[in-house]
Design a protein around this motif. Structure first.
Motif: not given
Length: 306
Positions: A40, A277-279, A43, A135, A292, A289
């Motif tokens: 994240i 918690e993850s792309l 990116d 985030w 998402m 990001y």
């Protein structure tokens, strides 16, 4: 000096049998080297850096930031970095020994958790601990971009003007995202702004957009914990009392427990997957990001709006 340090470290890695290619004075080796722990943040850093430096993101798509590991070659990249960018606040549990090593060796490091207004976990099982999932609030990511811009500008050989321009453009993207999220969530009635997820990941989103955190399936702030039968009973009671129509499962975690919880609650409730918690890999719904956050906003709004 940086070039010599890089060669020495990579040579040492070869001795260990990793098989890293030797230093050749390539264009990549001549560019400033930025290493980022989570994807994240990776990116975001790539958007700010552009082609002014080489960016290496250690965490692979769809990985768990609490438990992912790295290779010896990737550890050598950390040691040779002109800047290491980490989340901090205890998120990268499986990587902490490497972060501590590079810090002790004097590698310049930007810890995102040090440049934002940190929230504590609100749950009793994690009371007092810092929440690392900042985030989920794009306004806090602006603070990270501000600090990143300054840290990058201090690196020898980097195009500072390009960094400034990229930072300004990405701050505009974040402001647009924040406005979109505010507008989408405004349509959810106040009595339905209640979130139940696999584990505690939405504290900052709740704080920014006025949601209530009813509870989580996994106690504490890490996916490495496990719920007890009493935890599930207490959460079932809370869900029943709050009357939430949807509970949310994270894409990085199996949803078996949350499906069991939906069944145990004895009420009609939907289970919706979120990217938290993850792309993902490209084409899987959350490969940046901004993508998402927009996907999660749409799913939360659809799940909670009458």
């Amino acid at each position: 000096m940086r070039m010599l340090r890089t060669c020495a470290l990579l040579s040492a890695t070869v001795v260990l049998g990793v098989g890293v290619a030797g230093c050749t004075g390539s264009a990549e080796a001549d560019r400033p080297q930025i290493v980022v722990t989570t994807n994240i943040l990776g990116d975001v850093v790539e958007n700010v850096v552009g082609d002014a430096a080489e960016v290496t993101t250690l965490m692979k798509p769809n990985a768990d930031p609490h438990s992912f590991e790295i290779s010896a070659q990737e550890a050598a990249r950390m040691d040779a970095a002109d800047l290491l960018v980490t989340n901090g606040l205890g998120l990268e549990e499986g990587l902490q020994q490497h972060i501590d090593r590079t810090s002790s060796a004097g590698v310049p490091t930007l810890i995102a958790g040090d440049v934002i207004e940190v929230l504590p976990y609100t749950s009793e099982d994690a009371a007092g601990a810092d929440d690392p999932h900042f985030w989920t609030d794009p306004s806090r990511m602006v603070d990270v971009v501000d600090a990143l811009e300054d840290a990058l500008a201090d690196i020898d050989g980097i195009d500072v003007e390009q960094i400034r321009d990229n930072s300004a453009a990405y701050r505009g993207d974040l402001a647009e995202l924040d406005e979109e999220m505010s507008a989408s969530f405004a349509a959810i009635p106040a009595d339905r702004r209640a979130l139940v997820t696999n584990h505690h990941v939405f504290g900052y989103l709740a704080d920014r957009f006025d949601f209530r955190l009813v509870g989580t399936v996994i106690p504490g702030g890490t996916t490495l914990a496990a719920p007890s039968a009493a935890d599930l009973r207490d959460l079932t009671d809370a869900i029943d009392e709050a009357g939430v129509p949807t509970i949310f499962a994270e894409s990085s975690q199996p949803d078996r427990l949350i499906q069991v919880l939906a069944s145990e609650a004895g009420i009609e409730v939907d289970v919706v997957e979120l990217f938290t918690e993850s792309l993902t890999e490209p084409g899987e719904g959350a490969d940046t990001y901004l993508t998402m956050m927009r996907a999660n906003t749409e799913r939360i709004a659809d799940g909670l709006t009458p």
